[in-house]
Design an enzyme around this catalytic site. Structure first.
Site, PDB file in Angstrom:
ATOM      1  N   HIS A 194     -47.843  -6.478  83.330  1.00 18.76           N
ATOM      2  CA  HIS A 194     -46.464  -6.185  83.745  1.00 18.76           C
ATOM      3  C   HIS A 194     -46.406  -5.762  85.209  1.00 18.76           C
ATOM      4  CE1 HIS A 194     -42.285  -4.818  83.080  1.00 18.76           C
ATOM      5  NE2 HIS A 194     -42.594  -3.885  83.966  1.00 18.76           N
ATOM      6  N   GLU A 195     -47.255  -4.820  85.583  1.00 17.34           N
ATOM      7  CA  GLU A 195     -47.219  -4.319  86.959  1.00 17.34           C
ATOM      8  C   GLU A 195     -47.706  -5.361  87.952  1.00 17.34           C
ATOM      9  OE1 GLU A 195     -45.580  -1.794  87.542  1.00 17.34           O
ATOM     10  OE2 GLU A 195     -45.464  -0.995  85.509  1.00 17.34           O
ATOM     11  N   HIS A 225     -44.807  -7.493  89.134  1.00 20.16           N
ATOM     12  CA  HIS A 225     -44.075  -6.876  90.251  1.00 20.16           C
ATOM     13  C   HIS A 225     -44.881  -7.002  91.552  1.00 20.16           C
ATOM     14  CE1 HIS A 225     -41.061  -5.233  87.635  1.00 20.16           C
ATOM     15  NE2 HIS A 225     -41.891  -4.399  87.012  1.00 20.16           N
TER      16      HIS A 225
END
Length: 451
Positions: free
Chosen positions: A22-23, A26
């Site tokens: 997920h990170e 980003h």
């Protein structure tokens, strides 16, 4: 104790992978948009490990493994010199800021597709969803579902195995009806049946979704011979051995294993007189089942043994395995099914069609991680894909502390042509945090009631 440690270890591995994915979504898009990333952290709190990369980003592994973050250069947080403002997040165009925020959930969806692609390349052993029995006067019986029928699709979703059938059925919680396509046992021609769900009452803590509709999946006959004994269990203490055949309980002849199950459950800490056949001889034994308290307070007995089951007929066995290209399509299809199912469940939680007691928290996830890790890499990957999709969708909820909240503010900015005021954002963050904490509290409470 070892089971708890195994579940915890599997949970931390699963959570670490999904947070990193997920990170990284980003992080990757931020870098491509020219935003300077100051820190990439897996976990919160005190750093256990850190390293400064050649790109100047600090990579951190922190103590509290319940999340992560990507800290970007941002003029709203720190003073940014004029010569570096082109690297700041808040100075990027709206579409780039939106892309950076949306990249986290998107990475979770892409990871789910990748995980399922690997699963389908390796192959998943499964069985055809053939109905074994139908309870009289049940919803399934009223719709004309009969023993021997094979489920082919549910509301247009193909059901090659029981997992697909279960997921498709769960998505109909709160609906008025469900359309099922089944193949007749004689001839195999397909017909449609409509199940009336207006009286459907499904409690996942008490029974499987199939049983609540009156359907029992076909399974090979269960014998009366013992195939497994749990170390330290009541059955082993009573002197039972592998391959012993239970022929009578309290002088009542036993013809099917369910009689054994019912007798044991009904007699916690009470002696049961057994007659078992061993090497051609009949022996008397006394079994004193241990007791176990269920979530609703009911006390039942359990003995720590399992019966032998006849092998599955080859005609019922399938292997969901595909080539590299076809597996991509199957992985996308499976992920999309999970996405739509999760969105449906979230919507029905909000509208009240699904009870809030169905929310699960980290304890349930840890137990699921440990269980699937026991079964092997294919099942663990499937579990990761499921949780990854859920993580992506939860982050898209329009709560200001989540990615969906930021996207909501960006959508307002796109319409009004000016950023949402910091005062409004601050209020939103507080409200969003309160809602999120309340949901987590409910999920944890539900977890503890299921222990």
């Amino acid at each position: 104790m070892m089971g708890i440690l195994w579940n915890l270890g599997a949970f931390l591995v699963a959570l670490g992978i999904l947070i990193a994915v997920h990170e990284y979504g980003h992080f990757w898009v931020a870098r491509r948009c020219g935003v300077y990333v100051e820190r990439f952290s897996i976990g919160f709190g005190r750093a256990l490990w850190r390293k400064i990369g050649k790109d100047g980003t600090e990579y951190t592994l922190a103590m509290i493994p319940l999340g992560g973050y990507v800290k970007m250069l941002d003029g709203r947080v720190d003073d940014v010199p004029a010569e570096r403002q082109h690297l700041a997040f808040n100075h990027k165009p709206l579409w780039q800021r939106s892309a950076i925020v949306a990249a986290g959930p998107l990475a979770n969806f892409l990871f789910a597709i990748f995980a399922y692609w690997v699963v389908y390349l390796i192959g998943v052993p499964a069985v055809r969803p053939v109905v074994g029995d139908v309870a009289p006067q049940s919803i399934a019986a009223e719709a004309g579902i009969r023993s021997g029928m094979e489920l082919k699709s549910i509301s247009g979703i193909q059901t090659a195995d029981w997992e697909s059938a279960n997921m498709a059925m769960i998505s109909h919680i709160g609906d008025q009806e469900m359309v099922i396509t089944v193949a007749e046992p004689e001839g195999g021609y397909e017909i449609r049946r409509t199940l009336d769900l207006r009286s459907w009452s499904f409690d996942p803590d008490r029974e499987p979704v199939l049983t609540s509709l009156g359907i029992t999946p076909y399974s090979p006959p269960i014998t009366l011979a013992i195939a497994k004994l749990v170390e330290g269990g009541a059955a082993l203490t009573a002197g039972l051995q592998l391959n012993d055949e239970i022929v009578a309980i309290e002088q009542v002849p036993v013809t099917e294993w369910q009689q054994v199950v019912d007798a044991v459950r009904a007699h916690p800490q009470q002696p049961l007189a057994l007659m078992v056949r061993r090497d051609g001889q009949t022996l008397p034994l006394t079994l004193v089942p241990n007791s176990k308290t269920l979530g609703d307070g009911q006390v039942i007995g359990y003995a720590g043994f399992a019966p032998q089951v006849e092998p599955w007929p080859e005609s019922y066995r399938i292997n969901l395995q595909y080539g590299p290209i076809e597996a991509v399509g199957k992985a996308v299809e499976k992920t999309w099914q999970l996405v739509t199912l999760t969105f449906d469940m979230v919507t029905k939680l909000v509208t009240g069609d699904v009870a809030i007691k169905n929310l699960s928290g980290p304890i349930s996830i840890a137990k699921g991680a440990g269980m699937t890790a026991d079964y092997g890499v294919v099942y663990f990957l499937g579990f990761l894909a499921l949780i990854s999709v859920n993580l992506g969708i939860v982050n898209l909820l329009p709560l200001p502390v989540l990615d969906g909240g930021h996207l909501m503010f960006f959508a307002i900015e796109a319409v009004t042509r000016r950023p949402v005021s910091e005062r409004v954002q601050e209020i939103g963050y507080r409200v969003g945090s309160a809602i999120l904490v309340a949901l987590m509290a409910v999920a944890l409470f539900n977890d503890f009631t299921r222990l």
